[in-house]
Each structure stands twice: as structure tokens, then as C-alpha cells.
Write a protein that holds these residues in place. Structure first.
Motif, PDB file in Angstrom:
ATOM      1  N   SER A  33      -8.362  17.782  -1.934  1.00 12.55           N
ATOM      2  CA  SER A  33      -9.020  18.358  -3.111  1.00 12.55           C
ATOM      3  C   SER A  33      -9.985  19.475  -2.720  1.00 12.55           C
ATOM      4  O   SER A  33     -10.083  20.484  -3.421  1.00 12.55           O
ATOM      5  N   GLY A  34     -10.672  19.334  -1.602  1.00  7.61           N
ATOM      6  CA  GLY A  34     -11.580  20.385  -1.149  1.00  7.61           C
ATOM      7  C   GLY A  34     -10.838  21.630  -0.699  1.00  7.61           C
ATOM      8  O   GLY A  34     -11.189  22.753  -1.076  1.00  7.61           O
ATOM      9  N   GLN A  41      -2.767  27.422  -2.712  1.00  7.31           N
ATOM     10  CA  GLN A  41      -2.401  27.080  -4.088  1.00  7.31           C
ATOM     11  C   GLN A  41      -2.556  25.599  -4.375  1.00  7.31           C
ATOM     12  O   GLN A  41      -3.120  25.213  -5.381  1.00  7.31           O
ATOM     13  N   ARG A  42      -2.006  24.795  -3.484  1.00 10.17           N
ATOM     14  CA  ARG A  42      -1.978  23.352  -3.715  1.00 10.17           C
ATOM     15  C   ARG A  42      -1.984  22.644  -2.366  1.00 10.17           C
ATOM     16  O   ARG A  42      -1.412  23.136  -1.402  1.00 10.17           O
ATOM     17  N   VAL A  43      -2.629  21.493  -2.329  1.00  7.48           N
ATOM     18  CA  VAL A  43      -2.625  20.659  -1.128  1.00  7.48           C
ATOM     19  C   VAL A  43      -2.360  19.227  -1.575  1.00  7.48           C
ATOM     20  O   VAL A  43      -3.007  18.728  -2.481  1.00  7.48           O
ATOM     21  N   PHE A  53       0.538  21.820   2.602  1.00 11.59           N
ATOM     22  CA  PHE A  53      -0.146  23.016   2.128  1.00 11.59           C
ATOM     23  C   PHE A  53       0.884  23.891   1.435  1.00 11.59           C
ATOM     24  O   PHE A  53       1.937  24.176   2.004  1.00 11.59           O
ATOM     25  N   VAL A  54       0.583  24.352   0.231  1.00 14.39           N
ATOM     26  CA  VAL A  54       1.523  25.189  -0.516  1.00 14.39           C
ATOM     27  C   VAL A  54       0.925  26.574  -0.710  1.00 14.39           C
ATOM     28  O   VAL A  54      -0.150  26.730  -1.288  1.00 14.39           O
ATOM     29  N   HIS A  60       4.168  23.867   3.588  1.00 15.08           N
ATOM     30  CA  HIS A  60       3.896  23.940   5.024  1.00 15.08           C
ATOM     31  C   HIS A  60       3.237  22.617   5.381  1.00 15.08           C
ATOM     32  O   HIS A  60       2.123  22.333   4.935  1.00 15.08           O
ATOM     33  N   TYR A  61       3.927  21.825   6.183  1.00 20.64           N
ATOM     34  CA  TYR A  61       3.447  20.484   6.498  1.00 20.64           C
ATOM     35  C   TYR A  61       2.589  20.505   7.751  1.00 20.64           C
ATOM     36  O   TYR A  61       2.899  21.198   8.726  1.00 20.64           O
TER      37      TYR A  61
END
Length: 137
Positions: A33-34, A41-43, A53-54, A60-61
Motif C-alpha cells: 500500500s505504501g 501503478q499497482r503493487v 509491481f505493475v 514485474h515480480y
């Protein structure tokens, strides 16, 4: 042959002052969330230490391979099968505090195939500005 085995890696390091205590700053570096508030964009968390990680709608993992509460976090990026690889790309976030001035700095080490230092400097300066807005510093 994967990209990481065909291209030279580059270690980019930059340090930015952040007007926030390590205790306030750390959750922005170590939680989904941080990170989502300033980094991409999104985690999404996938297990206790795995993150998705997007950026630009592409996943991206990464694995949080080390962390010290209120001090540092390292994310090692995984391959397409979400497995660890030798000489993996990684990101280090290190919170440093000057004993003399009490100023807090965030040092970022970005180890990847990206070799354009000017582009990396601009990208991280922009990200640090977004982070400062989030933490009020």
C-alpha cells in the motif's frame, strides 16, 4: 536467452533528502500500500515476501530479499516463472540519518540493464518528489 544474460548491468545510486522520520518513511518503502502511493501503478502482495509491481499494465515480480525495520529494504526481481535468477535486477532503499544535522536521506540503489544515467536521475527525482508529497516532507 533472457535479457539479463545478454545485456550489461548498471548500478545506479542516488540519495535524496526526505523531511520525514525513518518510522514514517519505512512503510512507504516496505509495504504494497505504501509503494503503490508513489512508486508504480499497482503493487500486490503475493505471499509474505513476494510482490507484483505493475508499471504500464505489465507485471514485474520481486521478492523482498532483506529488510531492516525503519532502515532498509531490498527487492530482487524474479524471472517470468517467479524464480530467483543469478545476477538479478534489484532495488535497495536505505534510510540514512545524519547524526550531525538530524536530516533523513533516502538512498536508492537501482541495479538493472538501464544504463542511461540522465534518464535514471530524472525518473528517481520525479519519484522522490511524489514520495515527499505523500510523507509531507
Amino acid at each position: 536467452m533472457s535479457l539479463s544474460t545478454t545485456r550489461q548491468k548498471h548500478r545506479f545510486s542516488v540519495e535524496h533528502p526526505i523531511n520525514a522520520s525513518p518510522k514514517i518513511l519505512y512503510p512507504y518503502l516496505a509495504t504494497a500500500s505504501g509503494l503503490e502511493q508513489w512508486f508504480c501503478q499497482r503493487v500486490q502482495m503475493e505471499g509474505s515476501q513476494h510482490f507484483n509491481f505493475v508499471w504500464d499494465n505489465q507485471s514485474h515480480y520481486a521478492e523482498m530479499s532483506s529488510h531492516r525495520t525503519n532502515r532498509s529494504v531490498r527487492f530482487c526481481f524474479l524471472d517470468e516463472r517467479r524464480q530467483t535468477v543469478a545476477d538479478a535486477n534489484y532495488l535497495d532503499f536505505l534510510i540514512e540519518e545524519s547524526q550531525l544535522t538530524q536530516e533523513v536521506y533516502l538512498r536508492v540503489v537501482d541495479y538493472s540493464e538501464e544504463t542511461d544515467t540522465e534518464e535514471l536521475e530524472e525518473m528517481w527525482a520525479s519519484l522522490m518528489q511524489k514520495l515527499r508529497e505523500q510523507v509531507g516532507g
